[in-house]
Design a protein around this motif. Structure first.
Motif, PDB file in Angstrom:
ATOM      1  N   LEU A 152       0.797  -1.205   0.148  1.00 43.41           N
ATOM      2  CA  LEU A 152      -0.077   0.029   0.016  1.00 43.41           C
ATOM      3  C   LEU A 152       0.886   1.257  -0.038  1.00 43.41           C
ATOM      4  N   LEU A 153       1.980   1.270   0.696  1.00 40.73           N
ATOM      5  CA  LEU A 153       2.910   2.303   0.859  1.00 40.73           C
ATOM      6  C   LEU A 153       3.565   2.657  -0.525  1.00 40.73           C
ATOM      7  N   VAL A 154       4.012   1.370  -1.004  1.00 38.00           N
ATOM      8  CA  VAL A 154       4.677   1.458  -2.324  1.00 38.00           C
ATOM      9  C   VAL A 154       3.691   2.096  -3.563  1.00 38.00           C
ATOM     10  N   LEU A 155       2.347   1.554  -3.345  1.00 36.41           N
ATOM     11  CA  LEU A 155       1.282   2.246  -4.349  1.00 36.41           C
ATOM     12  C   LEU A 155       1.440   3.613  -4.170  1.00 36.41           C
ATOM     13  N   LEU A 156       1.169   4.033  -2.879  1.00 31.28           N
ATOM     14  CA  LEU A 156       0.994   5.584  -2.427  1.00 31.28           C
ATOM     15  C   LEU A 156       2.307   6.222  -2.877  1.00 31.28           C
ATOM     16  N   SER A 157       3.514   5.734  -2.949  1.00 37.14           N
ATOM     17  CA  SER A 157       4.801   6.523  -3.249  1.00 37.14           C
ATOM     18  C   SER A 157       4.642   6.641  -5.050  1.00 37.14           C
ATOM     19  N   THR A 185       7.224  13.560  -6.697  1.00 32.70           N
ATOM     20  CA  THR A 185       8.010  14.048  -7.536  1.00 32.70           C
ATOM     21  C   THR A 185       7.308  14.139  -8.920  1.00 32.70           C
ATOM     22  N   GLY A 186       7.572  15.357  -9.499  1.00 34.00           N
ATOM     23  CA  GLY A 186       6.898  15.465 -11.018  1.00 34.00           C
ATOM     24  C   GLY A 186       5.349  16.057 -10.900  1.00 34.00           C
ATOM     25  N   SER A 187       4.950  16.745 -11.978  1.00 27.96           N
ATOM     26  CA  SER A 187       3.763  17.543 -11.990  1.00 27.96           C
ATOM     27  C   SER A 187       2.513  16.736 -12.106  1.00 27.96           C
ATOM     28  N   SER A 188       2.790  15.410 -12.606  1.00 29.44           N
ATOM     29  CA  SER A 188       1.414  14.634 -12.655  1.00 29.44           C
ATOM     30  C   SER A 188       0.664  14.552 -11.482  1.00 29.44           C
ATOM     31  N   SER A 189      -0.423  14.201 -11.676  1.00 31.45           N
ATOM     32  CA  SER A 189      -1.455  14.068 -10.602  1.00 31.45           C
ATOM     33  C   SER A 189      -1.675  12.596 -10.104  1.00 31.45           C
ATOM     34  N   ALA A 190      -2.152  12.328  -9.141  1.00 34.63           N
ATOM     35  CA  ALA A 190      -2.384  11.069  -8.474  1.00 34.63           C
ATOM     36  C   ALA A 190      -3.308  10.359  -9.443  1.00 34.63           C
ATOM     37  N   VAL A 221      11.146   8.197 -12.469  1.00 35.75           N
ATOM     38  CA  VAL A 221      11.429   8.754 -11.055  1.00 35.75           C
ATOM     39  C   VAL A 221      11.016   8.251  -9.880  1.00 35.75           C
ATOM     40  N   ARG A 222       9.611   7.745  -9.742  1.00 35.74           N
ATOM     41  CA  ARG A 222       9.023   7.581  -8.442  1.00 35.74           C
ATOM     42  C   ARG A 222       9.419   5.879  -8.230  1.00 35.74           C
ATOM     43  N   LEU A 223       9.311   5.046  -9.272  1.00 33.45           N
ATOM     44  CA  LEU A 223       9.732   3.616  -9.032  1.00 33.45           C
ATOM     45  C   LEU A 223      11.054   3.551  -8.574  1.00 33.45           C
ATOM     46  N   GLY A 279      21.967  12.630   2.678  1.00 28.76           N
ATOM     47  CA  GLY A 279      21.014  11.641   2.579  1.00 28.76           C
ATOM     48  C   GLY A 279      19.737  11.528   2.241  1.00 28.76           C
ATOM     49  N   SER A 280      19.607  11.441   0.658  1.00 24.40           N
ATOM     50  CA  SER A 280      18.290  11.446   0.134  1.00 24.40           C
ATOM     51  C   SER A 280      18.290  10.624  -0.945  1.00 24.40           C
ATOM     52  N   LEU A 281      16.952  10.310  -1.662  1.00 28.02           N
ATOM     53  CA  LEU A 281      16.823   9.266  -2.666  1.00 28.02           C
ATOM     54  C   LEU A 281      16.517   9.854  -3.956  1.00 28.02           C
ATOM     55  N   ALA A 282      16.636  11.221  -3.984  1.00 27.67           N
ATOM     56  CA  ALA A 282      16.409  12.040  -5.084  1.00 27.67           C
ATOM     57  C   ALA A 282      17.477  11.503  -6.331  1.00 27.67           C
ATOM     58  N   GLY A 283      17.096  11.426  -7.575  1.00 33.37           N
ATOM     59  CA  GLY A 283      18.070  11.155  -8.565  1.00 33.37           C
ATOM     60  C   GLY A 283      18.306   9.606  -8.773  1.00 33.37           C
ATOM     61  N   ILE A 284      17.818   8.736  -7.880  1.00 33.51           N
ATOM     62  CA  ILE A 284      18.194   7.373  -7.885  1.00 33.51           C
ATOM     63  C   ILE A 284      17.532   6.852  -9.479  1.00 33.51           C
ATOM     64  N   GLU A 285      18.321   5.921 -10.013  1.00 36.16           N
ATOM     65  CA  GLU A 285      17.879   5.129 -11.191  1.00 36.16           C
ATOM     66  C   GLU A 285      17.904   3.801 -10.942  1.00 36.16           C
ATOM     67  N   LEU A 286      17.032   2.992 -11.786  1.00 36.90           N
ATOM     68  CA  LEU A 286      17.101   1.516 -11.383  1.00 36.90           C
ATOM     69  C   LEU A 286      18.604   1.020 -11.737  1.00 36.90           C
ATOM     70  N   SER A 287      19.278   1.473 -12.693  1.00 39.42           N
ATOM     71  CA  SER A 287      20.699   0.957 -12.898  1.00 39.42           C
ATOM     72  C   SER A 287      21.628   1.156 -11.803  1.00 39.42           C
ATOM     73  N   ASP A 288      21.305   2.151 -10.887  1.00 43.31           N
ATOM     74  CA  ASP A 288      21.854   2.516  -9.713  1.00 43.31           C
ATOM     75  C   ASP A 288      21.863   1.198  -8.567  1.00 43.31           C
ATOM     76  N   LEU A 289      20.747   0.723  -8.815  1.00 41.88           N
ATOM     77  CA  LEU A 289      20.392  -0.268  -7.700  1.00 41.88           C
ATOM     78  C   LEU A 289      21.035  -1.823  -8.074  1.00 41.88           C
ATOM     79  N   THR A 290      20.697  -1.911  -9.394  1.00 40.66           N
ATOM     80  CA  THR A 290      21.110  -3.226  -9.957  1.00 40.66           C
ATOM     81  C   THR A 290      22.255  -4.052  -9.194  1.00 40.66           C
ATOM     82  N   PRO A 291      23.508  -3.322  -9.146  1.00 46.59           N
ATOM     83  CA  PRO A 291      24.760  -4.023  -8.652  1.00 46.59           C
ATOM     84  C   PRO A 291      24.737  -4.360  -7.201  1.00 46.59           C
TER      85      PRO A 291
END
Length: 360
Positions: A39-44, A49-54, A80-82, A207-219
């Motif tokens: 549920l929190l993942v969905l809310l996130s 981030t971004g101008s798109s509406s919920a 961005v959000r995922l 300490g921030s999660l801004a700018g994280i990309e999926l390619s950064d997490l894979t390793p």
């Protein structure tokens, strides 16, 4: 090897001295946290981030053709959000598990991952990479941070394990504090003469999660998976260690070896978390405390609950970080510090401090 349980060892009966209600509380808490996480993942994914509406993000997630054709929605939700949502889950699980392991191994309910010098070692390595090796990309900073955290924790382990009484909780804490202070001093020395390095380092260390990309997490996924499995494998030896070193030896365990394995797992978990999100304080302290309050002396349950609690808290903090001062963003570490400071005072004054599952 089996730990002493009610009845004969190895029969699978309930451990002696653990009330049945603690087991039920742990099961209910784990169930609730597992249900809360998606549920929190969905809310996130819907907010922030971004101008798109919920509503637009929801349409994209459920597969609406018009929404899927919107490049702006895809950018906000997928690019961005995922990634930052997944990063929040991983970082929270790493810090929660690492804190629980460290508190159990040192028998100190106020122990935190910074005790192994991971944060200060990672910070020093990032400064070295920025100043002398031209490490200016996010990916290269991740590598330097992980390497620095691992080297620092390895040095702490070597110092703590040397000499008589090696591997004791006191030696581990003293070695971590001493090397942490040394790395902090070296970091400050290098930063004094390099303004450009200081500007980049300042952004990383908040300490921030801004700018994280999926390619950064894979390793980091294989390292995190191995570390979490190692943590679960340490549950039974750590439960024996809670009886004291002599009690653990009488059950066939080796306290020094247990602490070395735990410290290695903590180093990997904390190193990965620091590399992805920068230094995050308090989460590795509060989540294990809350988990032990629910699970009692059940070490496996405490580890699982600690990871889930920290992951949930990290997602909530990241969601708040996006909206508190919108359109700007608040660092996650700042929000956690605002909450963590008063919590630390409350925990330190709590009468449950010495009875929360980690013998004082």
């Amino acid at each position: 090897m089996s730990i002493v349980q009610g009845g004969r060892p190895g029969t699978g009966s309930r451990p002696t001295g653990i009330p049945p209600r603690e087991g039920r509380a742990a099961v209910w808490a784990a169930t609730g946290l597992v249900l809360l996480l998606p549920l929190l993942v969905l809310l996130s994914l819907l907010i922030g981030t971004g101008s798109s509406s919920a509503g637009g993000a929801w349409d994209y997630l459920v597969g609406d053709p018009a929404a899927r054709a919107d490049a702006q929605l895809r950018l906000a939700v997928v690019d961005v959000r995922l990634p930052r949502t997944l990063a929040a889950v991983l970082v929270g699980a790493c810090l929660g598990t690492a804190g629980c392991l460290l508190q159990a191994a040192t028998r100190n309910p106020l122990a935190e991952t910074g005790l192994l010098g991971v944060n200060s070692g990672a910070a020093f390595a990032v400064v070295l990479g920025l100043t002398f090796f031209g490490a200016d990309s996010p990916a290269s900073l991740l590598v330097w941070a992980l390497a620095g955290g691992m080297v620092a924790s390895a040095a702490v382990l070597l110092f703590a394990a040397s000499g008589r009484g090696g591997g004791s909780p006191l030696r581990l804490v003293l070695a971590g504090s001493a090397l942490g202070a040394t790395f902090h001093g070296l970091t400050s020395y290098v930063l004094l003469g390099t303004q450009s390095t200081f500007d980049t380092y300042r952004y990383w260390t908040i300490g921030s999660l801004a700018g994280i990309e999926l390619s950064d997490l894979t390793p980091f996924l294989p390292l995190i998976a191995v570390s979490l499995l190692t943590a679960l494998g340490c549950a039974r030896p750590l439960a024996a260690l809670g009886l004291g070193d002599d009690g653990a030896r009488s059950l066939g365990h080796h306290p020094g070896r247990i602490r070395l394995v735990v410290a290695a797992a903590v180093s990997l978990l904390a190193g990965c978390a620091v590399a992805v999100a920068g230094p995050i304080a308090f989460l590795g302290l509060f989540a294990p405390y809350a988990a032990r309050a629910l699970a009692g002396a059940r070490m496996t349950a405490a580890l699982v609950l600690s990871a889930l609690i920290a992951a949930d808290i990290m997602i909530v903090a990241d969601i708040l970080a996006r909206i508190v001062i919108r359109p700007w963003e608040t660092p996650v570490s700042v929000l956690l510090a605002f909450v963590g400071g008063p919590l630390l005072v409350w925990i330190a004054r709590s009468s449950r401090l010495s009875t929360a599952g980690v013998p004082a």
